[in-house]
Design an enzyme around this catalytic site. Structure first.
Site, PDB file in Angstrom:
ATOM      1  NE  ARG A  95       4.818 -14.934  -4.797  1.00 53.91           N
ATOM      2  CZ  ARG A  95       4.887 -15.125  -6.125  1.00 53.91           C
ATOM      3  NH1 ARG A  95       4.788 -14.106  -6.963  1.00 53.91           N
ATOM      4  NH2 ARG A  95       5.042 -16.324  -6.608  1.00 53.91           N
ATOM      5  CE1 TYR A 117       6.550  -1.918  17.915  1.00 53.58           C
ATOM      6  CE2 TYR A 117       7.771  -2.611  15.986  1.00 53.58           C
ATOM      7  CZ  TYR A 117       6.973  -2.914  17.068  1.00 53.58           C
ATOM      8  OH  TYR A 117       6.598  -4.215  17.286  1.00 53.58           O
ATOM      9  CG  ASP A 122       4.849   3.782  12.038  1.00 57.39           C
ATOM     10  OD1 ASP A 122       3.628   3.762  12.275  1.00 57.39           O
ATOM     11  OD2 ASP A 122       5.608   2.831  12.338  1.00 57.39           O
ATOM     12  CE  LYS A 140       1.406  -3.123  17.147  1.00 60.96           C
ATOM     13  NZ  LYS A 140       2.545  -2.286  16.826  1.00 60.96           N
TER      14      LYS A 140
HETATM   15  C1  LIG Z   1       3.722  -2.490  16.043  1.00 60.55           C
HETATM   16  C2  LIG Z   1       4.344  -1.394  15.315  1.00 60.55           C
HETATM   17  C3  LIG Z   1       5.087  -1.632  14.150  1.00 60.55           C
HETATM   18  C4  LIG Z   1       5.354  -3.023  13.620  1.00 60.55           C
HETATM   19  O1  LIG Z   1       4.191  -3.650  13.216  1.00 60.55           O
HETATM   20  P1  LIG Z   1       3.955  -5.244  13.270  1.00 60.55           P
HETATM   21  O2  LIG Z   1       2.594  -5.394  12.732  1.00 60.55           O
HETATM   22  O3  LIG Z   1       4.119  -5.671  14.700  1.00 60.55           O
HETATM   23  O4  LIG Z   1       5.029  -5.848  12.395  1.00 60.55           O
HETATM   24  C5  LIG Z   1       5.606  -0.538  13.487  1.00 60.55           C
HETATM   25  N1  LIG Z   1       5.437   0.723  13.942  1.00 60.55           N
HETATM   26  C6  LIG Z   1       4.731   0.980  15.058  1.00 60.55           C
HETATM   27  C7  LIG Z   1       4.575   2.387  15.510  1.00 60.55           C
HETATM   28  C8  LIG Z   1       4.161  -0.064  15.781  1.00 60.55           C
HETATM   29  O5  LIG Z   1       3.478   0.208  16.905  1.00 60.55           O
END
Ligand SMILES: *Cc1c(COP(=O)(O)O)cnc(C)c1O
Length: 394
Positions: free
Chosen positions: A51, A103, A175, A200
């Site tokens: 962890r 998002y 982000d 992504k």
């Molecule tokens: C998909 C996404 C998230 C969340 O990520 P997960 O891996 O699905 O929890 C956050 N910010 C953006 C811009 C995203 O495209």
């Protein structure tokens, strides 16, 4: 972790050494939860329990930190687990300024989880410097930015806005999921914390869910590492291995995503049935100049556009594509299509949605790395289907 070699070289080598005992080039998947200690309280190389830390995860953290030009990185079970860790540094009474087309899951965790704990949020148009300036309060702790945003692909100025934040002792969080560190380097532009969904482009193959945080401040790292050990939410070793495999090809994949998306955006812009194309690489984009400055190697693989007509146009388009699979998510090698008013943003009331600039004919593409001619032909035949079935005149 800082290394002078170039991005594409670090993508393949940073954090990764051949095994000194057997020469294995690739990082093994360490599936173990625990580690033999030399004597009580004396772990080997700091590993005690998975962890807290795991060698496969450590390698990925070093690799990703290197790509973001960061001193440190921490990996999480999902992008939202990473965002949760950032938000959990706040206490009741704290305030966050965030973009108004975040998002959807980020908006949800802010408003449906953290607002319950007495944390205040202001959602504003972060493309407007004056709106950001006016939103700061004495209790503001984070300026939380997403650029390009989702699904409208608007661009905000990381350098200018993080300066505004720093003048007020506020941390700037970016982000960087849509751009990836290949196209945009938020820490170099002045941001304090970068967050990613590894699900992504960094994973890149739609086969893993993960998240990541990077930064330069050691105290922030200690807090986040303490929190991760106390709470969990860490990325598993198999998932870390899959993302490590993804980052090796990030540069070549992004080059192709950029090229294909640009070609499709230009094609869409030439079509009468398309009212508007949202792509930061088009001169018609409202922040085109800024995008050129901030996204140094291209504009990414996401293209949104507005079809003439209503949501039925988007429905017909997305039901008619052959290679663009109808699915949420983005950033994989394969192309996807999504209709925000019917899918990712369906929970927002229609009036509110339109007020935020999300019109009924909106369609979002995650342009993959297939041959561009096949993708263009696919878009062409799906537009034809919209003209036929919706009676939309071109
Ligand atoms: C998909 C996404 C998230 C969340 O990520 P997960 O891996 O699905 O929890 C956050 N910010 C953006 C811009 C995203 O495209």
């Amino acid at each position: 972790m800082k290394d002078n070699s170039r991005f594409e070289t670090r993508a393949i080598h940073a954090g990764q050494e051949p095994n000194p005992d057997n020469g294995a080039l690739m990082t093994p998947v360490y599936f173990n939860s625990t580690y033999q200690q030399i004597s009580p309280g004396e772990p080997r190389q700091g590993y005690e329990y998975s962890r807290t830390t795991n060698p496969t995860r450590t390698v990925l953290e070093q690799n990703l930190a290197s790509l973001e030009g960061a001193e440190w990185g921490l990996c999480y079970a999902s992008g939202l687990a990473a965002i949760n860790a950032i938000a959990d540094r706040l206490v009741p009474g704290d305030h966050v300024i965030a973009g108004n087309d975040l998002y959807g899951g980020t908006y949800r965790i802010f408003m449906q989880v953290f607002a319950r704990y007495g944390i205040e949020f202001s959602f504003i148009d972060t493309t407007q410097r004056s709106e950001v300036e006016a939103a700061f309060k004495s209790n503001t702790r984070y300026l939380y930015l997403e650029t390009p945003s989702n699904p409208l692909l608007s661009i905000c100025d990381i350098k200018a806005l993080s300066e505004l934040a720093h003048q007020r002792g506020v941390l700037c969080v970016v982000d960087n999921t849509f751009a990836t560190p290949y196209l945009q380097q938020p820490l170099e532009l002045g941001a304090d914390i970068v967050v990613h969904s590894l699900t992504k482009y960094l994973g890149g193959h739609s086969d893993v869910v993960g998240g990541f945080i990077a930064g330069n401040d050691e105290k922030t790292r200690e807090e986040l590492a303490f929190y991760q050990n106390a709470v969990g939410g860490q990325l598993g070793p198999m998932d870390a291995f899959l993302v490590l495999r993804g980052t090796k090809t990030l540069g070549v994949r992004m080059d192709r995503h950029n090229e294909n998306a640009m070609a499709i955006a230009k094609y869409l812009e030439s079509q009468d049935i398309v009212d508007k194309v949202l792509y930061p690489g088009l001169e018609s984009h409202p922040q085109f100049e800024l995008a050129q400055r901030q996204m140094t190697r291209g504009f990414g693989g996401m293209v949104s556009f507005e079809l003439a007509g209503d949501v039925e146009s988007g429905r017909t388009f997305s039901n008619s594509t052959r290679y663009f699979a109808l699915a949420e998510s983005l950033g994989g090698v394969e192309s996807l299509v999504e209709v925000p008013p019917l899918m990712t943003h369906a929970s927002i009331p229609a009036e509110e949605r339109r007020a935020a600039g999300l019109n009924d004919g909106l369609v979002r593409l995650s342009v993959g790395i297939e041959h561009v001619d096949d993708l263009l032909a696919d878009v062409e035949q799906a537009l034809k289907a919209v003209k036929q079935s919706c009676g939309v005149k071109s």
